[in-house]
Motif scaffolding. Sequence first.
Motif, PDB file in Angstrom:
ATOM      1  N   GLN A   1      24.234  51.918  40.144  1.00 19.67           N
ATOM      2  CA  GLN A   1      25.599  52.053  40.622  1.00 19.67           C
ATOM      3  C   GLN A   1      26.473  50.995  39.955  1.00 19.67           C
ATOM      4  O   GLN A   1      26.106  49.836  39.844  1.00 19.67           O
ATOM      5  CB  GLN A   1      25.661  51.886  42.142  1.00 19.67           C
ATOM      6  CG  GLN A   1      27.045  52.067  42.715  1.00 19.67           C
ATOM      7  CD  GLN A   1      27.072  51.964  44.233  1.00 19.67           C
ATOM      8  OE1 GLN A   1      26.017  51.829  44.856  1.00 19.67           O
ATOM      9  NE2 GLN A   1      28.252  52.031  44.803  1.00 19.67           N
ATOM     10  N   VAL A   2      27.632  51.441  39.485  1.00 23.43           N
ATOM     11  CA  VAL A   2      28.559  50.530  38.812  1.00 23.43           C
ATOM     12  C   VAL A   2      29.397  49.803  39.842  1.00 23.43           C
ATOM     13  O   VAL A   2      29.928  50.403  40.778  1.00 23.43           O
ATOM     14  CB  VAL A   2      29.462  51.311  37.844  1.00 23.43           C
ATOM     15  CG1 VAL A   2      30.476  50.376  37.200  1.00 23.43           C
ATOM     16  CG2 VAL A   2      28.627  52.010  36.780  1.00 23.43           C
ATOM     17  N   GLN A   3      29.516  48.490  39.680  1.00 20.48           N
ATOM     18  CA  GLN A   3      30.378  47.684  40.547  1.00 20.48           C
ATOM     19  C   GLN A   3      31.446  47.013  39.701  1.00 20.48           C
ATOM     20  O   GLN A   3      31.180  46.570  38.583  1.00 20.48           O
ATOM     21  CB  GLN A   3      29.552  46.636  41.295  1.00 20.48           C
ATOM     22  CG  GLN A   3      28.612  47.230  42.328  1.00 20.48           C
ATOM     23  CD  GLN A   3      27.921  46.161  43.156  1.00 20.48           C
ATOM     24  OE1 GLN A   3      27.494  45.158  42.627  1.00 20.48           O
ATOM     25  NE2 GLN A   3      27.829  46.394  44.458  1.00 20.48           N
ATOM     26  N   VAL A   4      32.633  46.957  40.264  1.00 20.58           N
ATOM     27  CA  VAL A   4      33.790  46.432  39.546  1.00 20.58           C
ATOM     28  C   VAL A   4      34.488  45.413  40.422  1.00 20.58           C
ATOM     29  O   VAL A   4      34.840  45.712  41.564  1.00 20.58           O
ATOM     30  CB  VAL A   4      34.766  47.581  39.201  1.00 20.58           C
ATOM     31  CG1 VAL A   4      35.961  47.047  38.453  1.00 20.58           C
ATOM     32  CG2 VAL A   4      34.047  48.645  38.386  1.00 20.58           C
ATOM     33  N   VAL A   5      34.706  44.205  39.875  1.00 22.48           N
ATOM     34  CA  VAL A   5      35.340  43.137  40.657  1.00 22.48           C
ATOM     35  C   VAL A   5      36.388  42.445  39.801  1.00 22.48           C
ATOM     36  O   VAL A   5      36.066  41.868  38.753  1.00 22.48           O
ATOM     37  CB  VAL A   5      34.299  42.099  41.136  1.00 22.48           C
ATOM     38  CG1 VAL A   5      34.994  41.005  41.928  1.00 22.48           C
ATOM     39  CG2 VAL A   5      33.223  42.772  41.980  1.00 22.48           C
ATOM     40  N   GLU A   6      37.655  42.504  40.230  1.00 16.45           N
ATOM     41  CA  GLU A   6      38.720  41.843  39.485  1.00 16.45           C
ATOM     42  C   GLU A   6      38.790  40.362  39.830  1.00 16.45           C
ATOM     43  O   GLU A   6      38.447  39.946  40.938  1.00 16.45           O
ATOM     44  CB  GLU A   6      40.090  42.466  39.807  1.00 16.45           C
ATOM     45  CG  GLU A   6      40.244  43.915  39.433  1.00 16.45           C
ATOM     46  CD  GLU A   6      40.082  44.801  40.628  1.00 16.45           C
ATOM     47  OE1 GLU A   6      39.503  44.354  41.635  1.00 16.45           O
ATOM     48  OE2 GLU A   6      40.542  45.959  40.568  1.00 16.45           O
ATOM     49  N   SER A   7      39.293  39.602  38.892  1.00 12.97           N
ATOM     50  CA  SER A   7      39.609  38.209  39.157  1.00 12.97           C
ATOM     51  C   SER A   7      40.945  38.137  39.878  1.00 12.97           C
ATOM     52  O   SER A   7      41.668  39.136  39.991  1.00 12.97           O
ATOM     53  CB  SER A   7      39.690  37.442  37.843  1.00 12.97           C
ATOM     54  OG  SER A   7      40.753  37.968  37.055  1.00 12.97           O
ATOM     55  N   ARG A   8      41.281  36.952  40.341  1.00  9.79           N
ATOM     56  CA  ARG A   8      42.547  36.781  41.044  1.00  9.79           C
ATOM     57  C   ARG A   8      43.714  36.938  40.088  1.00  9.79           C
ATOM     58  O   ARG A   8      43.669  36.481  38.951  1.00  9.79           O
ATOM     59  CB  ARG A   8      42.584  35.405  41.692  1.00  9.79           C
ATOM     60  CG  ARG A   8      43.832  35.134  42.511  1.00  9.79           C
ATOM     61  CD  ARG A   8      43.736  33.800  43.191  1.00  9.79           C
ATOM     62  NE  ARG A   8      42.610  33.741  44.124  1.00  9.79           N
ATOM     63  CZ  ARG A   8      42.307  32.675  44.844  1.00  9.79           C
ATOM     64  NH1 ARG A   8      43.022  31.566  44.729  1.00  9.79           N
ATOM     65  NH2 ARG A   8      41.281  32.686  45.661  1.00  9.79           N
ATOM     66  N   GLY A   9      44.761  37.607  40.554  1.00 11.91           N
ATOM     67  CA  GLY A   9      45.976  37.746  39.762  1.00 11.91           C
ATOM     68  C   GLY A   9      46.825  36.496  39.872  1.00 11.91           C
ATOM     69  O   GLY A   9      46.317  35.389  39.779  1.00 11.91           O
ATOM     70  N   GLY A  10      48.109  36.664  40.088  1.00 11.32           N
ATOM     71  CA  GLY A  10      48.941  35.497  40.231  1.00 11.32           C
ATOM     72  C   GLY A  10      50.415  35.816  40.170  1.00 11.32           C
ATOM     73  O   GLY A  10      50.807  36.987  40.098  1.00 11.32           O
ATOM     74  N   THR A  11      51.196  34.749  40.212  1.00 12.80           N
ATOM     75  CA  THR A  11      52.652  34.856  40.127  1.00 12.80           C
ATOM     76  C   THR A  11      53.131  34.131  38.887  1.00 12.80           C
ATOM     77  O   THR A  11      52.737  32.986  38.643  1.00 12.80           O
ATOM     78  CB  THR A  11      53.308  34.243  41.377  1.00 12.80           C
ATOM     79  OG1 THR A  11      52.871  34.940  42.539  1.00 12.80           O
ATOM     80  CG2 THR A  11      54.822  34.347  41.269  1.00 12.80           C
ATOM     81  N   VAL A  12      53.954  34.795  38.111  1.00 14.73           N
ATOM     82  CA  VAL A  12      54.508  34.201  36.899  1.00 14.73           C
ATOM     83  C   VAL A  12      55.998  34.497  36.840  1.00 14.73           C
ATOM     84  O   VAL A  12      56.480  35.438  37.475  1.00 14.73           O
ATOM     85  CB  VAL A  12      53.810  34.722  35.624  1.00 14.73           C
ATOM     86  CG1 VAL A  12      52.355  34.341  35.614  1.00 14.73           C
ATOM     87  CG2 VAL A  12      53.973  36.223  35.509  1.00 14.73           C
ATOM     88  N   GLN A  13      56.691  33.722  36.046  1.00 15.53           N
ATOM     89  CA  GLN A  13      58.107  33.980  35.848  1.00 15.53           C
ATOM     90  C   GLN A  13      58.301  35.053  34.794  1.00 15.53           C
ATOM     91  O   GLN A  13      57.433  35.276  33.946  1.00 15.53           O
ATOM     92  CB  GLN A  13      58.813  32.700  35.427  1.00 15.53           C
ATOM     93  CG  GLN A  13      58.913  31.657  36.539  1.00 15.53           C
ATOM     94  CD  GLN A  13      59.810  30.507  36.150  1.00 15.53           C
ATOM     95  OE1 GLN A  13      59.913  30.162  34.978  1.00 15.53           O
ATOM     96  NE2 GLN A  13      60.446  29.893  37.132  1.00 15.53           N
ATOM     97  N   SER A  14      59.421  35.695  34.861  1.00 14.44           N
ATOM     98  CA  SER A  14      59.763  36.715  33.876  1.00 14.44           C
ATOM     99  C   SER A  14      59.673  36.124  32.469  1.00 14.44           C
ATOM    100  O   SER A  14      60.143  35.022  32.221  1.00 14.44           O
ATOM    101  CB  SER A  14      61.183  37.219  34.143  1.00 14.44           C
ATOM    102  OG  SER A  14      61.533  38.224  33.235  1.00 14.44           O
ATOM    103  N   GLY A  15      59.026  36.876  31.590  1.00 16.57           N
ATOM    104  CA  GLY A  15      58.807  36.411  30.226  1.00 16.57           C
ATOM    105  C   GLY A  15      57.493  35.700  30.026  1.00 16.57           C
ATOM    106  O   GLY A  15      57.103  35.422  28.890  1.00 16.57           O
ATOM    107  N   GLY A  16      56.816  35.419  31.107  1.00 11.59           N
ATOM    108  CA  GLY A  16      55.556  34.706  31.038  1.00 11.59           C
ATOM    109  C   GLY A  16      54.378  35.606  30.725  1.00 11.59           C
ATOM    110  O   GLY A  16      54.530  36.814  30.494  1.00 11.59           O
ATOM    111  N   SER A  17      53.194  35.001  30.722  1.00 10.48           N
ATOM    112  CA  SER A  17      51.968  35.720  30.384  1.00 10.48           C
ATOM    113  C   SER A  17      50.920  35.515  31.467  1.00 10.48           C
ATOM    114  O   SER A  17      50.946  34.519  32.194  1.00 10.48           O
ATOM    115  CB  SER A  17      51.404  35.214  29.047  1.00 10.48           C
ATOM    116  OG  SER A  17      52.332  35.398  28.006  1.00 10.48           O
TER     117      SER A  17
END
Length: 127
Positions: A1-17
């Motif tokens: 069975q395939v398991q998928v786990v994302e890392s934490r996202g975040g908050t960035v300012q416009s134009g950021g990465s």
Amino acid sequence: QVQVVESRGGTVQSGGSLRLSCAVSGYIYKNCMGWFRQVSGKEREGVARIDTDGTTRYADSVQGRFTISQSNSKNALYLEMENLRPDDTAMYYCAAATVECGWLLQGGLGGSDYANWGQGTQVTVSS
């Protein structure tokens, strides 16, 4: 069975990465893998996908700003997001299909036929 786990996202300012990561375990030999996003009250949108041969496809809204990639062992999926805009704010999901992208709706950007999904991670872009 395939398991998928994302890392934490975040908050960035416009134009950021921001870079999202996703750990994938299980049988992933010939699987289309993709990133999707959803804003509350709106339909889920396919952002990017990568096929087993490394070919990629992007939504028009992110073309030229986002890059999808995966590790050589195919147990990690990444989404590099640059020049972020407030309308990129959404819950982002990593997903793995059980077939190659050519068998999927919209070449792998449809989403409804992916079998394995992560829990989602929030990305917020402030103006």
